[in-house]
Design a protein around this motif. Sequence first.
Motif, PDB file in Angstrom:
ATOM      1  N   ASN A   1       8.882  34.132  -8.022  1.00 55.48           N
ATOM      2  CA  ASN A   1       7.803  35.106  -7.995  1.00 55.48           C
ATOM      3  C   ASN A   1       6.958  34.921  -9.249  1.00 55.48           C
ATOM      4  O   ASN A   1       7.395  35.243 -10.363  1.00 55.48           O
ATOM      5  CB  ASN A   1       8.397  36.521  -7.951  1.00 55.48           C
ATOM      6  CG  ASN A   1       7.337  37.601  -8.007  1.00 55.48           C
ATOM      7  OD1 ASN A   1       6.190  37.384  -7.624  1.00 55.48           O
ATOM      8  ND2 ASN A   1       7.712  38.776  -8.501  1.00 55.48           N
ATOM      9  N   PHE A   2       5.760  34.354  -9.091  1.00 53.40           N
ATOM     10  CA  PHE A   2       4.846  34.113 -10.205  1.00 53.40           C
ATOM     11  C   PHE A   2       3.775  35.210 -10.223  1.00 53.40           C
ATOM     12  O   PHE A   2       3.230  35.568  -9.178  1.00 53.40           O
ATOM     13  CB  PHE A   2       4.142  32.759 -10.066  1.00 53.40           C
ATOM     14  CG  PHE A   2       5.048  31.552 -10.203  1.00 53.40           C
ATOM     15  CD1 PHE A   2       6.298  31.650 -10.789  1.00 53.40           C
ATOM     16  CD2 PHE A   2       4.626  30.320  -9.731  1.00 53.40           C
ATOM     17  CE1 PHE A   2       7.119  30.531 -10.922  1.00 53.40           C
ATOM     18  CE2 PHE A   2       5.424  29.198  -9.855  1.00 53.40           C
ATOM     19  CZ  PHE A   2       6.674  29.301 -10.454  1.00 53.40           C
ATOM     20  N   TYR A   3       3.460  35.687 -11.415  1.00 54.84           N
ATOM     21  CA  TYR A   3       2.407  36.687 -11.577  1.00 54.84           C
ATOM     22  C   TYR A   3       1.321  36.093 -12.460  1.00 54.84           C
ATOM     23  O   TYR A   3       1.613  35.534 -13.525  1.00 54.84           O
ATOM     24  CB  TYR A   3       2.971  37.956 -12.217  1.00 54.84           C
ATOM     25  CG  TYR A   3       1.997  39.114 -12.275  1.00 54.84           C
ATOM     26  CD1 TYR A   3       1.614  39.783 -11.124  1.00 54.84           C
ATOM     27  CD2 TYR A   3       1.471  39.563 -13.495  1.00 54.84           C
ATOM     28  CE1 TYR A   3       0.727  40.862 -11.173  1.00 54.84           C
ATOM     29  CE2 TYR A   3       0.599  40.634 -13.555  1.00 54.84           C
ATOM     30  CZ  TYR A   3       0.226  41.276 -12.389  1.00 54.84           C
ATOM     31  OH  TYR A   3      -0.650  42.328 -12.446  1.00 54.84           O
ATOM     32  N   TYR A   4       0.067  36.204 -12.027  1.00 56.07           N
ATOM     33  CA  TYR A   4      -1.055  35.564 -12.724  1.00 56.07           C
ATOM     34  C   TYR A   4      -2.015  36.629 -13.240  1.00 56.07           C
ATOM     35  O   TYR A   4      -2.435  37.520 -12.495  1.00 56.07           O
ATOM     36  CB  TYR A   4      -1.776  34.632 -11.740  1.00 56.07           C
ATOM     37  CG  TYR A   4      -3.014  33.969 -12.297  1.00 56.07           C
ATOM     38  CD1 TYR A   4      -2.920  33.049 -13.337  1.00 56.07           C
ATOM     39  CD2 TYR A   4      -4.274  34.246 -11.780  1.00 56.07           C
ATOM     40  CE1 TYR A   4      -4.057  32.426 -13.840  1.00 56.07           C
ATOM     41  CE2 TYR A   4      -5.409  33.634 -12.272  1.00 56.07           C
ATOM     42  CZ  TYR A   4      -5.296  32.726 -13.300  1.00 56.07           C
ATOM     43  OH  TYR A   4      -6.417  32.120 -13.793  1.00 56.07           O
ATOM     44  N   ILE A   5      -2.360  36.547 -14.540  1.00 58.94           N
ATOM     45  CA  ILE A   5      -3.264  37.502 -15.176  1.00 58.94           C
ATOM     46  C   ILE A   5      -4.513  36.754 -15.617  1.00 58.94           C
ATOM     47  O   ILE A   5      -4.441  35.809 -16.394  1.00 58.94           O
ATOM     48  CB  ILE A   5      -2.610  38.174 -16.405  1.00 58.94           C
ATOM     49  CG1 ILE A   5      -1.264  38.797 -16.027  1.00 58.94           C
ATOM     50  CG2 ILE A   5      -3.529  39.240 -16.988  1.00 58.94           C
ATOM     51  CD1 ILE A   5      -0.517  39.379 -17.219  1.00 58.94           C
TER      52      ILE A   5
ATOM     53  N   LEU B   1       2.561  33.373  -5.583  1.00 64.11           N
ATOM     54  CA  LEU B   1       1.654  33.385  -6.728  1.00 64.11           C
ATOM     55  C   LEU B   1       0.750  34.605  -6.553  1.00 64.11           C
ATOM     56  O   LEU B   1      -0.135  34.623  -5.704  1.00 64.11           O
ATOM     57  CB  LEU B   1       0.826  32.101  -6.795  1.00 64.11           C
ATOM     58  CG  LEU B   1      -0.215  32.019  -7.919  1.00 64.11           C
ATOM     59  CD1 LEU B   1       0.441  32.151  -9.284  1.00 64.11           C
ATOM     60  CD2 LEU B   1      -0.995  30.712  -7.839  1.00 64.11           C
ATOM     61  N   ASN B   2       1.007  35.627  -7.340  1.00 68.47           N
ATOM     62  CA  ASN B   2       0.345  36.925  -7.200  1.00 68.47           C
ATOM     63  C   ASN B   2      -0.803  37.023  -8.202  1.00 68.47           C
ATOM     64  O   ASN B   2      -0.586  37.028  -9.415  1.00 68.47           O
ATOM     65  CB  ASN B   2       1.375  38.033  -7.443  1.00 68.47           C
ATOM     66  CG  ASN B   2       0.774  39.426  -7.385  1.00 68.47           C
ATOM     67  OD1 ASN B   2      -0.423  39.588  -7.157  1.00 68.47           O
ATOM     68  ND2 ASN B   2       1.596  40.426  -7.597  1.00 68.47           N
ATOM     69  N   ASP B   3      -2.019  37.119  -7.674  1.00 71.34           N
ATOM     70  CA  ASP B   3      -3.223  37.177  -8.508  1.00 71.34           C
ATOM     71  C   ASP B   3      -3.492  38.618  -8.956  1.00 71.34           C
ATOM     72  O   ASP B   3      -4.366  39.304  -8.429  1.00 71.34           O
ATOM     73  CB  ASP B   3      -4.418  36.630  -7.719  1.00 71.34           C
ATOM     74  CG  ASP B   3      -5.739  36.785  -8.470  1.00 71.34           C
ATOM     75  OD1 ASP B   3      -5.729  36.719  -9.710  1.00 71.34           O
ATOM     76  OD2 ASP B   3      -6.772  36.988  -7.809  1.00 71.34           O
ATOM     77  N   SER B   4      -2.700  39.083  -9.925  1.00 69.79           N
ATOM     78  CA  SER B   4      -2.911  40.387 -10.574  1.00 69.79           C
ATOM     79  C   SER B   4      -2.882  41.574  -9.612  1.00 69.79           C
ATOM     80  O   SER B   4      -3.414  42.635  -9.934  1.00 69.79           O
ATOM     81  CB  SER B   4      -4.242  40.406 -11.351  1.00 69.79           C
ATOM     82  OG  SER B   4      -4.191  39.518 -12.435  1.00 69.79           O
ATOM     83  N   GLN B   5      -2.258  41.427  -8.454  1.00 71.78           N
ATOM     84  CA  GLN B   5      -2.064  42.566  -7.561  1.00 71.78           C
ATOM     85  C   GLN B   5      -0.850  43.347  -8.081  1.00 71.78           C
ATOM     86  O   GLN B   5       0.257  43.244  -7.562  1.00 71.78           O
ATOM     87  CB  GLN B   5      -1.847  42.099  -6.120  1.00 71.78           C
ATOM     88  CG  GLN B   5      -3.126  41.673  -5.422  1.00 71.78           C
ATOM     89  CD  GLN B   5      -3.922  42.870  -4.896  1.00 71.78           C
ATOM     90  OE1 GLN B   5      -3.877  43.957  -5.450  1.00 71.78           O
ATOM     91  NE2 GLN B   5      -4.649  42.665  -3.827  1.00 71.78           N
ATOM     92  N   MET B   6      -1.101  44.128  -9.134  1.00 72.29           N
ATOM     93  CA  MET B   6       0.006  44.752  -9.862  1.00 72.29           C
ATOM     94  C   MET B   6       0.740  45.799  -9.038  1.00 72.29           C
ATOM     95  O   MET B   6       1.960  45.943  -9.146  1.00 72.29           O
ATOM     96  CB  MET B   6      -0.508  45.352 -11.168  1.00 72.29           C
ATOM     97  CG  MET B   6      -1.531  46.455 -11.005  1.00 72.29           C
ATOM     98  SD  MET B   6      -2.260  46.976 -12.595  1.00 72.29           S
ATOM     99  CE  MET B   6      -3.388  45.616 -12.927  1.00 72.29           C
TER     100      MET B   6
END
Length: 400
Positions: free
Chosen positions: A152-156, A132-137
């Motif tokens: 792979n989850f991406y969170y904005i 779960l990636n906290d906006s680490q683009m």
Amino acid sequence: MSLKVDTYIVIAQQQWALDLGSNARNMAIELNNTHRVLYVNPSLDVNTLFKNLIKLKGWERLWVSLGLSANTKEIGPNIWVHTPAAVSLSINWLKWPGLFNRLNRLNAFLFFCSLNKALTSLNIKDRSYIVLNDSQMFTGRYVKKYLQPLQNFYYIRDNLVHHPYFKKHGVRIEPETIQQADVIFANSAYLADYARQFNKHSYDIGQGCELEMYDACKQYEEPADLAGIPHPRIGYAGFLTGERLDIKLLEQLADLKPGWQWVFIGPEEIMFQQSRLHQIENVHFLGAKKGSQIPAYMQHVDVCINPQLVNELTVGNYPRKIDEYLAMGKPTVATHTPAMQMFLPHVLLAVGTDEYLKAIENALMSKPASVINAAIEFSKSHTWQSCIKKIKEKEKIIEC
């Protein structure tokens, strides 16, 4: 047989040790109710290193980043914090996309080398965890290359590509990161719509808030520095920054309504410190307060406001302070943006001086208990439990 999710790896924007109410930290805590969690701090970058070497904590962080002290620590049952044993190059200032890409890949390689060592030490195996990636683009561009996550989850949670730090390369890189993710989660419909341009699996999961200490039924003692200020009091609580708040609007409102007292609670950055607001008699800056003190200030103002500028940074922003205002039973006026429409009819929305004056006049009128209670219940429906439930609905069970 099926392989189920054992662990969540939360790649965060903020260090755990800052002890702030960040979305990544809150989600990690909630996920820990059902999963093992590895919370991953951002890498130390060269610029931050040199700025902080004069501080003791700067040296402590350097030892960890150089692999000279333990960098994976258990902070509770089945939850660990990992600080990468890596110092990343500060590259956001670079003008050349090709050079940026090569150095960004190097930064990511070092970041994930350290993370993979932590996974091995904790016996967390490939295909048993979700990222779960906290906006680490920038780092997130290489999640699938250097890890083998189940998903792979991406969170904005903010329109970060328009922030000065991210803007030069984020406008180009974040769409690629979104495309490579399996699922995108956002804390507002506006940001979910943005992500859906690049990945159809994009969902608004709302925003969680920690509202336990915001109790409208409790009688809080009036703070001493507020007690001498006459009513009506129009209050704002939060960081005072000219990037997000409309200083000119506030100056006009204070001038036009000298009988209203404008109360600001929170730390100020330079634009506020140098503004004309400090010369207006009915404007009061009470400074930064501890989080536990804020409910008392809110209870003893008459109307709460969120006078945002409407710009690329704020247009999709979900201001958690709105839920805090509502949980305290306070009539609330805020700038009308697409993201704020979800708060209707519990918040009065306005754009410009005239609309703000009318909305605040309306808010100062007494309201039936049913209206106040409905707003309180609405705010308290925004829980981290609800957000995580929506995330977990997108977990896949992979057939082996």
